[in-house]
Design an enzyme around this catalytic site. Sequence first.
Site, PDB file in Angstrom:
ATOM      1  N   ASP A 149       9.349   2.586   1.673  1.00 42.29           N
ATOM      2  CA  ASP A 149       8.183   3.301   2.187  1.00 42.29           C
ATOM      3  C   ASP A 149       8.073   3.012   3.678  1.00 42.29           C
ATOM      4  O   ASP A 149       7.661   1.935   4.096  1.00 42.29           O
ATOM      5  CB  ASP A 149       6.931   2.829   1.426  1.00 42.29           C
ATOM      6  CG  ASP A 149       5.644   3.491   1.921  1.00 42.29           C
ATOM      7  OD1 ASP A 149       5.638   4.016   3.050  1.00 42.29           O
ATOM      8  OD2 ASP A 149       4.640   3.440   1.186  1.00 42.29           O
TER       9      ASP A 149
ATOM     10  N   LYS B  94       2.848   9.769   8.679  1.00 40.29           N
ATOM     11  CA  LYS B  94       2.112   9.369   9.887  1.00 40.29           C
ATOM     12  C   LYS B  94       2.664   9.893  11.222  1.00 40.29           C
ATOM     13  O   LYS B  94       2.213  10.919  11.714  1.00 40.29           O
ATOM     14  CB  LYS B  94       2.014   7.849   9.909  1.00 40.29           C
ATOM     15  CG  LYS B  94       1.071   7.313   8.805  1.00 40.29           C
ATOM     16  CD  LYS B  94       0.804   5.859   8.982  1.00 40.29           C
ATOM     17  CE  LYS B  94      -0.047   5.213   7.904  1.00 40.29           C
ATOM     18  NZ  LYS B  94      -1.488   5.433   8.041  1.00 40.29           N
TER      19      LYS B  94
ATOM     20  N   PHE C 192       0.857  -1.184   0.000  1.00 32.97           N
ATOM     21  CA  PHE C 192       0.000   0.000   0.000  1.00 32.97           C
ATOM     22  C   PHE C 192       0.889   1.228   0.000  1.00 32.97           C
ATOM     23  O   PHE C 192       1.744   1.370   0.871  1.00 32.97           O
ATOM     24  CB  PHE C 192      -0.943   0.032   1.215  1.00 32.97           C
ATOM     25  CG  PHE C 192      -1.911   1.177   1.148  1.00 32.97           C
ATOM     26  CD1 PHE C 192      -3.072   1.070   0.393  1.00 32.97           C
ATOM     27  CD2 PHE C 192      -1.645   2.384   1.770  1.00 32.97           C
ATOM     28  CE1 PHE C 192      -3.951   2.142   0.278  1.00 32.97           C
ATOM     29  CE2 PHE C 192      -2.512   3.461   1.664  1.00 32.97           C
ATOM     30  CZ  PHE C 192      -3.669   3.334   0.917  1.00 32.97           C
TER      31      PHE C 192
END
Length: 378
Positions: A210, A239, A125
């Site tokens: 990532d 995040k 993702f």
Amino acid sequence: MSTLMSTYPPQVVTFVRGRGSELWDTEGKRYLDFLSGLAVTSLGHAHPEVADAVAEQARTLLHVSNLYGTEPGPEVAATLDRLLGGGGKVFFCNSGAEANEAAIKLARKFGGRGRHVVASAYGSFHGRTLATLHATGQPEKHEVLQPLPEGFRHVAWQDLEALEAALDPSVTAVLLEPVQGEGGVNPADTEYFAGVRRLCDERGVLFMVDEIQTGLGRTGEWFGFQHFGVQPDVVTMAKALGNGVPIGACWAKADVAAAFVPGDHATTFGGQPLATAAARKVLEVMEREDVPARARDAGKRLADGLLDLPHVNGVRGLGLLLAAELSDRDAREVATAALAAGLVVNGVSPSALRFAPSLLVDDAEIGEALSILEGILA
Ligand SMILES: Cc1ncc(COP(=O)(O)O)c(C=O)c1O
């Protein structure tokens, strides 16, 4: 009837307040948060030092644009570069998808015309913009939005032969998560990441990692790739960097970063004082508290406790990014029952519950979460 677009499933609870690992809803009911807004509030809710830093910055200077220098962005970039091993440069943006979008554009500029393809893994993702959605290795999410931007290719996760076969001269970069988060909390291993590094070196391809879900202590190292003894060329994060204040960052080795010249990439908000003031305080608290060590210790206690629960078949993940694989139980139904019982977790797949509590979570909170789950699973 809500005037919000229906992009999310019905929201059964409205939260109004938080403190550390605790949340309260509109009815005053207390919850224990073991999801942290999807691995965002790594220092817990309403961290007093982060709150003070944000408030102070709001009273000083919020925004002037990237036409002018501001503080404390350069300081945050220097800290991130040190935690990543040094020798790099940072581009600030506002979200994970934007950090990956920056990485993809940088890889295209670095590769030059004809060398623009990004290879990523099935089950990954990487975001919801059109490009990062195409990098996301979940073809079922692509279908309704075709045609997506050209230049993406997917290979089987943890399969070096498949990756090797995919690396033709059109490929400029490989993009991987150290632990596939949304894909079900599936960690890579040292052999795979070392093999990817070797293949990338042989073919002159960038290795981009990532770290949007895994970065900043969550897995028990500052960055997930550090478990595997490799050094990537590009690292993206978001995040936890602002503990809830939107901020993303794309780090690249200086020679790769040099592919971007003024005019190639930009953002209005990226790197602005409010977000970077939050990030500066987040990093200061994270270093002082040694959050990677706390994630390792607390992660072990949580994993051991989960393994003792009925219907838990296995636990996977690193540090405080864990999934409990359930037998004979629907994970999404268990997550719904847990919410009703005052525990926030999510079903990351039909059979696995995901846990991403605050990295400052204490033993009593872990014990309370385990006993709520035991009551549901028994
Ligand atoms: C690994 C990874 N990459 C990218 C993203 C996208 O981040 P954002 O939702 O901030 O755009 C996420 C979000 O869950 C993620 O987990």
